[in-house]
Each structure stands twice: as structure tokens, then as C-alpha cells.
Write an enzyme that holds these catalytic residues in place. Structure first.
Site, PDB file in Angstrom:
ATOM      1  N   ASN A 447      15.601 178.078  79.821  1.00  0.00           N
ATOM      2  CA  ASN A 447      15.955 176.717  79.887  1.00  0.00           C
ATOM      3  C   ASN A 447      15.381 176.028  78.536  1.00  0.00           C
ATOM      4  O   ASN A 447      14.767 174.924  78.461  1.00  0.00           O
ATOM      5  CB  ASN A 447      15.641 175.877  80.808  1.00  0.00           C
ATOM      6  CG  ASN A 447      14.333 176.339  81.492  1.00  0.00           C
ATOM      7  OD1 ASN A 447      13.710 177.257  81.282  1.00  0.00           O
ATOM      8  ND2 ASN A 447      13.741 175.224  82.183  1.00  0.00           N
TER       9      ASN A 447
ATOM     10  N   GLY B 109       9.786 169.619  78.412  1.00  0.00           N
ATOM     11  CA  GLY B 109      10.698 169.084  79.351  1.00  0.00           C
ATOM     12  C   GLY B 109      10.368 169.779  80.737  1.00  0.00           C
ATOM     13  O   GLY B 109       9.136 170.103  80.942  1.00  0.00           O
ATOM     14  N   CYS B 110      11.498 170.268  81.270  1.00  0.00           N
ATOM     15  CA  CYS B 110      11.342 170.889  82.564  1.00  0.00           C
ATOM     16  C   CYS B 110      11.098 172.302  82.604  1.00  0.00           C
ATOM     17  O   CYS B 110      11.950 173.016  81.900  1.00  0.00           O
ATOM     18  CB  CYS B 110      12.528 170.494  83.686  1.00  0.00           C
ATOM     19  SG  CYS B 110      12.367 171.653  84.953  1.00  0.00           S
ATOM     20  N   VAL B 111      10.124 172.954  82.898  1.00  0.00           N
ATOM     21  CA  VAL B 111      10.128 174.294  83.324  1.00  0.00           C
ATOM     22  C   VAL B 111       9.776 174.675  84.681  1.00  0.00           C
ATOM     23  O   VAL B 111       8.878 174.005  85.187  1.00  0.00           O
ATOM     24  CB  VAL B 111       9.299 175.131  82.149  1.00  0.00           C
ATOM     25  CG1 VAL B 111       9.710 174.955  80.595  1.00  0.00           C
ATOM     26  CG2 VAL B 111       7.887 174.189  82.223  1.00  0.00           C
TER      27      VAL B 111
END
Lengths: 537, 111, 132, 330
Positions: A447, B109-111
Site C-alpha cells: 500500500n 498514512g496507513c500501514v
């Protein structure tokens, strides 16, 4: 950074590989937008990994250690003797092709080496060369090839393009799980210092600071205080969660994404509001402040090292059991690995809901339950007051996370909750949910932002199914129980299905939850007017 | 790893052009980094950059947008405390673009 | 974990199944199978011969009989011309079984051995044999 | 290459015994006794060896692929066959897998239609696979009539079923047609479908050609080039009662059939055909999803270097105190 093509351009996909080509003759090409930056030396050094140095995947020289081939082959022999799955899966594939079009990366990209069978053959071909007689002597005719730099680059490129979602394994007549092979490939590459920045950074953070994002204790407090302020603004109730508190009954562990990135933070607010309303005796930990485990995308040993904190902290604080938040791969690890690695958790008790008295026998040994198991039990026993109409502006569908679906089987609990707290729910087509669910396209540390093309390609099958229910039922909210989903599906929805937003299940719960002494709510957790309150019907 | 030449000094940056060492940062470098994107830093930009650097010093991490919005609103008045305002200043995303000029690492951010 | 017990048990089952033919024949002699042509009718023949040569009859008799049935039942043809040029009436009872009156020692010998159940006797009456 | 070479290999394997027994009669001993004994020994012990080799590696983690609802709250219905927690449930899941190819039954086909991916029904592979394996098993068991002197009723019943329609003489076996059709389908599929052709190896074509040749030689022998079947059984019984004889009157076609089977037996343990044994050892299918209920043990679990709470507190003590967090050491 490579510019991300438009959706229509990305969808020019041909599922048929070149008719006369032999896949071994196709050299690997590292396409911009399809891989992550290389690991930084300092992050590898932080966890005492070998060959810690800065490197750049597109450069010809990968700064590999001397005799790296020997290192890999030795490790391969070692893992073959340690993992029956690896050994059996190297031998028994009949290449029936049932898995070929089940991988989200293949469906969204058409690269033949993203067919699970071929991804596995990248490894098998080397296995045959060095570990089977036929491969040793017959070579290519027996599907064998030597390990060289090109092969290594191919491994790195394609095994960091597998999200270990296990969808192929559902369809395989022998249950061959590409995730098991990818796990091994990642073990090998990590022996050479070949991780990605996006994985090794969080790993180093988690190891030293307790969570992937690198939130230091006071940063966690600061972030949660912000949430508490918001909760007070919305409900008029000031809640007061505790941290690192000894003697609490329950330790609560969630992915750190929920603490620091929208829309995960709304889910975190949801947990806190629910626990406050129930008045349960729980604590957060800043040391064990990560449920997720990027170590699992690195090596078995690293995963165990990161996971060890959870039981260690439960023991230090003297809690009776642990509740885990909404996260995908976190639950693969908690369900299938944690107790084996770091158990036995005999210093705790079998989880028992303090509100309903329900004993969770299904967690008798790990002493850790999923928050949706906990909440579904509450709702079934009528222990919380809910007003589902507060979610009436939402038309919801539910995305099963790969890991909770195929590595656990947590399918009905979240659905039961959603149906209790919302009035408008529609399932996506059967081929795309439950055990057949599609990956968000960005799991296992994919991501990042430099690999948007492969992320969007991998996210396409999921988005395609969401688009179906958006067009048919007007779905505008995609619920899930995974922190990576919350972060990455937002991006993939914006790209493929604009207008659909992403939420955690406990955000929906908290919106519907009628709290004791709350003021009349005007907005939902996101600060948007509730249906009927802002004239936005 | 890539490097960038600035005022006769070679400065290490990551693949996306973020500084690897916070100490390499200077106001002139910020101006230079912005100019590479065709941006001229105004006092309004500097408010954000300064806040980011202060926050980072305290927490070793770039703030999430929500906090940034809230804090800018507190400091500069509610008319500036919204995402729209920040995106007008930093069209590439306040987190990513402003952090780059502020010499912070790329936000995760998101991990 | 190794599942040693289950693997060994599985292998024992495999071994038994894979070697079952050997196990079933442990200590058994290989019976000699020779259909008997010792009947009064055959013994009385100056030169012993069937409607076709022995080797042909051995492997093709089922097809010949099938063919005979079709000839009689479907085409009404009751004469068979053998490869030696002789004519024979097509009849199981009056041609075949006239010579081979010893069904038990002739037909059944191989059929039983090979577990073949010809359906001749579903319609035809099996010969009454004088001697067992 | 990967198609032609296996084909040529099988042709050679056909020609070897054909010329062997036709040209030099004495080679019957070789093809009729030496090779079969070797083949059975290689198969049985090779198979056991391979399983033991796999068994030597432990299963360190409990990693079933769950394909249905887990066992959790009592009012949520567990999918016992797709997400088993007890041994009996696992046995049920394995039986479904081994007997009716449950996982393959889920198969579907992805296509791009009008700019979006659609998933269509695709049961042909499952059907062909099932038809192939079951007819193979049926034919295999049916052959027991050559290996036991008093053929058991069960085998006779099977044969009766297989030739139920009583077509022709000798009676036509349905499984002969089924296996030919299924193997041909599997072969054509490998050549014709671009994805499958791309992933196929020579090792995928060879067994298909070989099995096809076995089936064809068997069918030719039964219906066309007949041989002295009683003599064949004499030979078979001789072999399995460890008292081999070479009776007179057995045609070359039989030796072709037998030799190809022997090759298959010898090839089996060292090829992908071992999926027959491997499917039972697949950890994603043969394990119960009970790792939260009972602790699963990894025999090579070893202590690892962790970052302890004490070290963490040392790193952040001042910041923790300032933020009002409790600390162990002041």
C-alpha cells in the site's frame, strides 16, 4: 514517480499469453508503478537484518552479498525441511490452471506471471534445478532453470506483487496456497537485504516504537485525545480511556492505522464509544500498539518478533484476556500463528464477556477474541441500544478481508452487526464475497504510493464488484474490518468507483449507538449531518 | 539512493525526492524544492511548513491531515482550518507536498 | 507437527492396496486352464475341426456368436460359410453344442476363470449334461 | 517442444516392446516378468519414499484455508465441512475433496466483457477431471479379474455395471469411452487454451500421452487385435503368486499395454502424479481451524530477539511521563 494511467487505459487487458512464447524466455521488466522502492539500510539495520544498505531496484547493481546464490539455496533447503507446505506445494502442482484467472492481479492486469500457478513456477523452476534429479539433468525440458540475477529480480518483482490473499488456494484441488510460496520467497529475499521501503520502514518502527506508523507514546495519546474531543463535540460525552494500565480486565489491540489515518480513526472512535457505553474495564497499550504485523510480509522470525509484544504486554499488565480490533492480516496472524509462536497464554483466562457472560470457547487457548465477535454477542443479547436510522444516508455493502475470510472464517459476525446497525445493506455478487472475496489489491505491504498502477490493477476486481452494487442498488459505502482496506480501498474506490466511500464496521456501530446521557446528535462521526438533520436527504 | 546538488552541497534524498536527513534542511532549500515544482512559497505556505516542522520535532512523525487542519485553524483562525484551504495552498496534497518542503520524510498514512 | 501416526497408517493402507494382488495369491498355485474337447461327438470326428481354426475361435468366438445371432434373428440367414469353404447351419444348440456338449468342462472352464458371463443362456437352454 | 518430445517419447515406448517381442521372442521374459516386477517395486517403494520425504518436514503452523463460517458464537451456524474444527469434520472435508473434487467444483471463468470482468460458470475441467479419475479407478479395479483366480462378486458386479448396455461382443465398457474422452479433453485443453498452454510443461503432456496410449492399447486388445486372454491371466497370476510363467499365444499388443503401464508405475513416484498422495498431506485442507481453541505446536519454534517493554520504556520514559503514562521505573 510513474503517472497512473486512466481507468479505461488500465482496462486494456488481454488474458491470453503470447501463443508461442515460453515464459522462461521472457525477461523480467521492472515497470514503474508496479513495484515499491527498495528498503533503506537504516531500517534493515534497526532489526539486525543482513546486507543492510540503501539500494534502488531499477539500478542494475543490487549490491548483493557475495555468494548470494549459495545463501538462497541453503535457505531453500532449510525451509524445505521446516515447512511441509512448501515442500509438498513444490511437488504436487499438476498445472490444471484452475487458479490461473483467480488472482486479482491477473484479472486486473493480465500479466501471465501473475497467474498463481506461474508465480509459483518462478520458484518451482529453481527448486527443480537444485533439488530434483530430473531438473538437474533435463534442465529446461523438466521445467528447471538456474538461479541467476534475472531470476532473483523476477522473484522480487512478482513475489512483492502477491498479497498472500489465498484466493487461489480456495480453487486449487490440492489446496496449494501461493501465500506459502510467497512467504518463502520473501524470506529468501530478506536474507539478501531485498525488502521494500514500505515494509521495512513499518517493521523497524513497530519493533522500536511499538507500531508501524512509528507513533511514540505521547503521539498516540495526542491522537486519541483528538478523537475524544471529536466524540465530545458529537455526543456531549467526554470519555476517558486508559493506557498501559495494570490490572485492567481486557487489553485492547488494534492496527495503528486506526489511530492515525482517516477513515480508520472513525473506527477507533467507534470502539471507544462502545466500550465506554458498556463501562468495561479495558486498557490500550502504547508498547503493544500494533495489531497488524508487517513482519509477516518479511520473514517468519520477524513476524514472531513483532507479535511477541502482545502477549508480553498482556502478561505485564495482568489482563484476563485480549480483544483485537478490525484488521485483516492481523487476524491471520492472531488466529493461526500467535499462540504457536509466543504462547502458551496460560497466564490469562478464557475470554468471557463482562456484559453478557458469554464464554468464548473458540478462543480458549489464545485468549484473544475479535471485536466483531464481542459486539455481535452484545447485539444478540440486546445489551446495547441502537438507532439504525442514523445510518440511513448510507447504502452499504460489505467487503470480506482476505485474511479473516480465508484464514479464519469470520463471515457472519460482521454481517450480523451491519444488519443490526444499518437499514440498507446489499451483498456484492456471490463470486466476489466470503471465501471468494477479492483482495483490496494492496495487502502485504503493497500500500505504498509509488506502485499505484499495480495497486489499482489488483484492486480492480473488488472495485468492479462494488460498481455492480453501486449501479444496481445505489451503494455508497463499503464496509470492512481491515485497516489496510480502509486506507487502500478509499484510493481504489476514488479511482474506479467514485462516490463510494469506505468505513469500518464499528464506525457504523457507533453512529447507531444510543449512549446514556448523550445529547441529540446532529452529525455522524465524520462531522457530517445525520439524515434528517442537515436537509441532505 | 539519489542525491541533489544544492549550494555546492550534495544532499541525499529518497526515490520520491524527500530529504533523508532532517538536518540538511534550510529555508533556502525549502524555497528551492518548491521552485522545482514551480511553486513560490508565500507566508501562508510557511505557516504550514513551520507547523509541520514543530509537530515533527515533538512527535517524530508528520501529523495526519485532521490534526493539521485543526491546529492551523486554532493558530490562524477558523477560516483557514479546513481541508479546502490547505489543498489550495498545496494542490499535491498538504501531507505529501508540504512535508517535502519542510524536509520531513514521506508520510506513511496507513500501514 | 509431523502427524507420524496418520502418515504411517496411510502408508500401510497404501501398501496393502498396492500389493493386494500379491497378498490375495499368497501360497496359491497357478491353476492350469484347459477346456476339454473330450466329447463323444468330437472323438468320433475323423479330423477334429471347428467351424473356424482353433486360434481364431479362441479369441473371436464371442464375435462370431454375436454375428450368428444377428444373422439368424435379424436377417433370417441360417447358413454360415466358414473360411475353409464348408457350410454350417447357424445354430448354438445344433452346431456348437452338438460337439461341445460338455458346457461345464468347455465353456465354463475359461468363462469362470476370466469371470466372463456370456448371456447366451439368457435365451437358450443350457444343455443337460449327463456327467458332472 | 514441450508437446512433441513427450509424444515422441511415448511412441518410442510403444515401439520398444512391439519390436522386442516380435523380433526376439526371448524378450518376453524381459517385458513380461522383469519389467513388471521392477515397476511394481519402484512404484510401491518410490511412493512410500516420497510420502516419507514429505512427512519428514513438519507442519509448523496451523494454516487451513477456511472456505466457510468459523465456529464462534453458538447461534452462528458453523460451516462444518468448509471450516472444520474436529477431526471428523476434517475427514468430511477431505472426503469431499478426494472423492468429488470439491475445490475444483468452485471453478469459474473470468472474462472481459464490455469493459468489465465477469465470472462465468466453468464446470468442464471439474467434470473431465472427475470422469478421468473415476473411470481410471474403475478400470483399475476391474482389472482385478486378471489377478485373482476366483473373481470376487463385487468385481463382477462392477464389470456388469460397466457393460450394462450389453453392446457388442466382447461387451463394451462405458469407462473405456469415458477415459478416452476425458483424457482427450484434458489434452486438447492444454494445447488449445492459451493460458493453459503457457503454463504447461513437457511433464504435463507426457503422462497424458502415456495414459492415452495405455487406454488405446487396452481397447485395441479387447475389441480389435485380440489376444489369448486366458494365457494373459495365467501370466498375471504367475506374476502375483511369485511364480512367473510366460504362456504361449500372447500377442505383442499385450506386451505394449503392459509395458506402458509399467512405465507409468515407474514414472509415478517421481512426477506430478504424486498429487495422489500429496493431496492427503496438504496442510491447507487437512487441518482443523482450531488454532485459537488448542495451542498448535511448532517443533522448531525457537526464541527470538525482541524489543522488550523495559527497553521501550528506557527509550521513551520522559515522553511517557510527560504524557501522563504510568512507568515502571521513575
Amino acid at each position: 514517480m510513474a503517472k497512473l494511467p486512466k481507468p479505461e487505459e488500465l482496462l486494456q487487458i488481454n488474458y491470453n499469453p503470447p501463443p508461442t512464447e515460453d515464459w522462461m524466455d521472457r525477461p523480467v521488466e521492472l515497470k514503474q508503478g508496479n513495484f515499491c522502492w527498495g528498503a533503506k539500510g537504516k531500517n534493515l539495520a534497526a532489526v539486525e537484518f543482513p546486507n543492510a544498505r540503501d539500494w534502488t531496484p531499477v539500478e542494475a547493481d543490487w549490491k548483493l552479498p557475495k555468494d548470494w546464490e549459495g545463501t538462497v539455496l541453503e535457505a531453500m533447503a532449510d525451509r524445505l525441511s521446516k515447512y511441509r507446505s512448501f515442500k509438498v506445494f513444490m511437488d504436487i502442482c499438476v498445472r490444471c490452471g484452475a487458479c490461473a484467472d483467480k488472482c486479482h492481479f491477473f484479472i486486473g492486469g493480465g500479466d501471465p506471471k501473475n497467474m498463481p500457478v506461474l508465480r509459483a513456477e518462478l520458484m518451482r523452476s529453481v527448486y527443480r534445478k537444485y533439488f530434483t534429479t530430473a531438473g538437474k539433468y533435463l534442465g529446461k525440458l523438466a521445467g528447471a532453470r538456474e538461479l541467476d540475477l534475472n531470476v532473483l529480480k523476477e522473484w522480487w518483482y512478482y513475489f512483492y506483487q502477491c498479497t498472500e490473499c489465498r484466493r487461489c488456494s480456495v480453487f486449487c484441488p490440492y489446496g496449494i496456497d501461493t501465500a506459502e510460496i510467497t512467504l518463502m520467497a520473501r524470506e529468501f529475499t530478506n536474507l539478501l537485504g531485498l525488502n521494500t521501503d514500505w515494509i521495512s520502514g513499518p517493521v523497524a518502527n513497530c519493533y522500536m516504537k511499538g507500531n508501524h506508523l512509528g507513533l511514540e507514546p505521547h503521539a498516540i495519546m495526542n491522537s486519541i485525545e483528538g478523537m475524544i474531543d471529536d466524540i465530545e463535540t458529537i455526543t456531549g460525552i467526554r470519555i476517558n480511556p486508559s493506557f498501559n494500565r495494570k490490572g485492567a480486565e481486557i487489553l485492547f489491540v488494534t492496527p495503528s492505522g486506526d489511530l492515525f489515518a482517516d477513515p480508520g480513526t472513525f473506527t477507533a472512535m467507534g470502539y471507544m464509544m462502545l466500550f465506554h457505553e458498556l463501562g468495561i474495564d479495558y486498557t490500550w497499550s502504547t508498547y503493544a500498539s500494533e495489531g497488524g504485523n508487517f513482519g509477516f510480509f518479511t520473514s517468519n522470525e520477524m513476524a514472531k518478533r513483532l507479535n511477541a509484544k502482545i502477549y508480553a504486554e498482556a502478561k505485564r499488565l495482568g489482563v484476563k484476556y485480549i480483544i483485537g480490533g478490525e484488521c485483516g492480516h492481523m487476524w491471520r496472524v492472531l488466529n493461526q500463528y500467535m499462540d504457536t509462536w509466543n504462547g502458551p497464554a496460560d497466564f490469562m483466562e478464557v475470554p468471557k464477556s463482562p456484559i453478557t457472560g458469554t464464554v468464548f470457547d473458540n478462543a480458549a487457548s489464545t485468549k484473544m477474541i475479535h471485536v466483531t465477535e464481542f459486539t455481535a454477542d452484545l447485539i444478540k443479547n440486546n445489551k446495547i441500544k441502537l438507532d439504525p436510522s442514523r445510518n440511513d444516508d448510507l447504502v452499504i455493502t460489505y467487503h470480506d478481508s482476505c485474511n479473516t475470510a480465508r484464514g479464519m472464517g469470520l463471515l457472519e459476525e460482521p454481517r450480523y452487526i451491519i444488519n443490526s446497525v444499518c437499514n440498507k445493506f446489499h451483498e456484492m455478487p456471490d463470486n466476489t464475497i466470503r471465501e471468494r472475496t477479492f483482495c483490496c489489491g494492496s495487502g502485504t505491504g503493497l500500500n505504498a504510493s509509488e506502485n499505484m498502477e499495480i495497486r489499482m490493477r489488483g484492486g480492480y476486481p473488488r472495485a468492479n464488484a462494488v460498481k455492480f452494487v453501486r449501479d444496481k442498488h445505489g451503494v455508497n459505502m463499503l464496509a470492512n474490518i481491515c485497516a489496510i482496506d480502509r486506507a487502500t480501498l478509499s484510493a481504489s474506490m476514488d479511482y474506479w468507483v467514485p462516490g463510494v466511500r469506505v468505513t469500518g464496521v464499528h464506525e457504523l456501530v457507533a453512529n447507531a449507538l444510543i449512549m446514556t446521557g448523550e445529547k441529540e446528535r446532529e452529525t455522524n462521526l465524520r462531522g457530517e449531518p445525520l439524515p434528517g438533520k442537515g436537509g441532505n436527504e | 539512493m539519489a542525491t541533489m546538488d544544492f549550494q555546492g552541497k550534495s544532499i541525499e534524498v529518497d526515490d520520491d525526492g524527500y530529504l533523508l536527513n532532517l538536518d540538511d534542511w534550510s529555508k533556502e532549500l525549502a524555497d528551492h524544492l518548491a521552485s522545482l515544482d514551480g511553486v513560490t512559497l508565500t507566508p501562508a505556505h510557511w505557516e504550514v511548513i513551520n507547523f509541520l516542522r514543530d509537530y515533527y520535532k515533538q512527535y517524530q512523525i508528520a501529523p495526519m491531515i485532521k490534526i493539521l487542519v485543526k491546529e492551523i485553524g486554532k493558530a490562524m483562525g477558523p477560516e483557514k482550518g479546513n481541508t479546502k484551504y490547505l489543498y489550495e495552498l498545496y494542490p499535491g496534497g498538504p501531507a505529501k507536498q508540504a512535508c517535502k518542503y519542510a524536509g520531513l520524510p514521506k508520510p506513511t498514512g496507513c500501514v | 507437527m509431523y502427524n507420524t501416526g496418520k502418515i504411517i497408517a496411510g502408508l500401510v493402507v497404501f501398501f496393502i492396496l498396492a500389493t493386494l494382488p500379491f497378498l490375495l495369491n499368497l501360497g496359491k498355485a497357478n491353476a492350469k486352464i484347459e477346456p476339454s474337447i473330450d466329447t463323444p461327438e468330437i472323438n468320433a470326428m475323423p479330423k477334429k475341426h471347428c467351424v473356424e481354426p482353433k486360434a481364431f475361435m479362441r479369441s473371436e468366438h464371442m464375435q462370431l456368436l454375436n454375428n450368428w445371432r444377428d444373422q439368424v434373428v435379424r436377417n433370417g440367414n441360417r447358413i454360415y460359410v466358414g473360411s475353409d469353404g464348408n457350410e454350417y447351419p447357424i445354430s448354438l444348440q445344433n452346431t456348437c453344442m452338438k460337439c461341445h456338449a460338455n458346457k461345464k468342462k468347455f465353456c465354463d472352464k475359461c468363462h469362470n476363470y476370466m469371470a466372463v458371463k456370456p448371456y447366451c443362456w439368457g435365451c437358450h437352454i443350457a444343455p443337460k449334461e449327463n456327467e458332472a | 517442444m514441450k508437446t512433441v518430445l513427450p509424444f515422441i517419447a511415448v511412441v518410442i515406448l510403444v515401439l520398444l516392446p512391439l519390436f522386442g517381442v516380435t523380433v526376439a521372442h526371448q524378450t518376453q521374459i524381459f517385458f513380461g516378468v522383469v519389467v513388471p516386477y521392477t515397476a511394481v517395486a519402484v512404484f510401491v517403494f518410490g511412493f512410500i519414499y516420497r510420502i516419507l520425504q514429505w512427512g519428514k518436514s513438519p507442519v509448523p503452523f496451523c494454516i487451513p484455508t477456511t472456505c466457510g463460517q468459523q465456529k464462534s458464537l453458538p447461534w452462528i451456524k458453523q460451516d462444518k465441512l468448509e471450516n472444520p474444527v474436529t477431526t471428523m469434520q476434517v475427514v468430511g472435508r477431505m472426503l469431499l475433496e478426494v472423492l468429488v473434487f470439491r475445490s475444483l467444483f468452485r471453478n469459474m471463468k473470468t472474462e472481459m466483457k464490455e469493459g468489465k470482468a465477469v465470472y462465468g460458470s466453468e464446470k468442464l475441467l471439474w467434470l473431465a477431471g472427475l470422469a478421468f479419475h473415476w473411470s481410471f479407478l474403475f478400470i483399475f479395479v476391474r482389472h482385478y479379474r486378471f489377478f485373482v483366480q476366483d473373481v470376487p462378486t463385487a468385481i463382477q458386479l462392477m464389470e456388469g455395471m460397466d457393460s450394462f448396455f450389453q453392446i457388442g461382443a466382447p461387451l463394451f465398457y462405458m469407462t473405456d469411452a469415458v477415459i478416452l474422452g476425458a483424457v482427450t479433453f484434458l489434452l486438447v485443453r492444454r494445447v488449445y487454451l492459451p493460458q493453459i498452454r503457457y503454463i504447461s510443461l513437457a511433464a504435463d503432456f507426457f503422462p497424458l500421452f502415456l495414459i492415452l496410449a495405455i487406454a488405446i492399447s487396452g481397447i485395441l486388445m479387447r475389441y480389435f487385435f485380440k489376444t489369448h486372454i486366458v494365457a494373459v491371466k495365467q501370466l498375471a497370476i504367475g506374476l502375483v503368486s511369485l511364480n512367473p510363467t510366460i504362456p504361449e499365444g500372447i500377442g505383442a499388443i499385450f506386451y505394449v499395454h503392459l509395458f506402458l503401464i509399467c512405465v507409468l508405475l515407474m514414472y509415478f513416484p517421481f512426477s506430478k502424479l504424486m498429487h495422489m498422495g500429496g493431496v492427503f498431506l496438504s496442510p491447507t485442507r487437512n487441518m482443523a481451524n482450531d488454532s485459537r481453541i488448542v495451542r498448535y505446536i511448532n517443533p522448531w519454534n525457537y526464541p527470538v530477539h525482541v524489543h522488550t517493554y523495559e527497553e521501550y520504556e528506557d527509550d521513551f520514559r520522559e515522553k511517557m511521563k510527560k504524557a501522563g503514562l504510568p512507568v515502571e521505573k521513575e
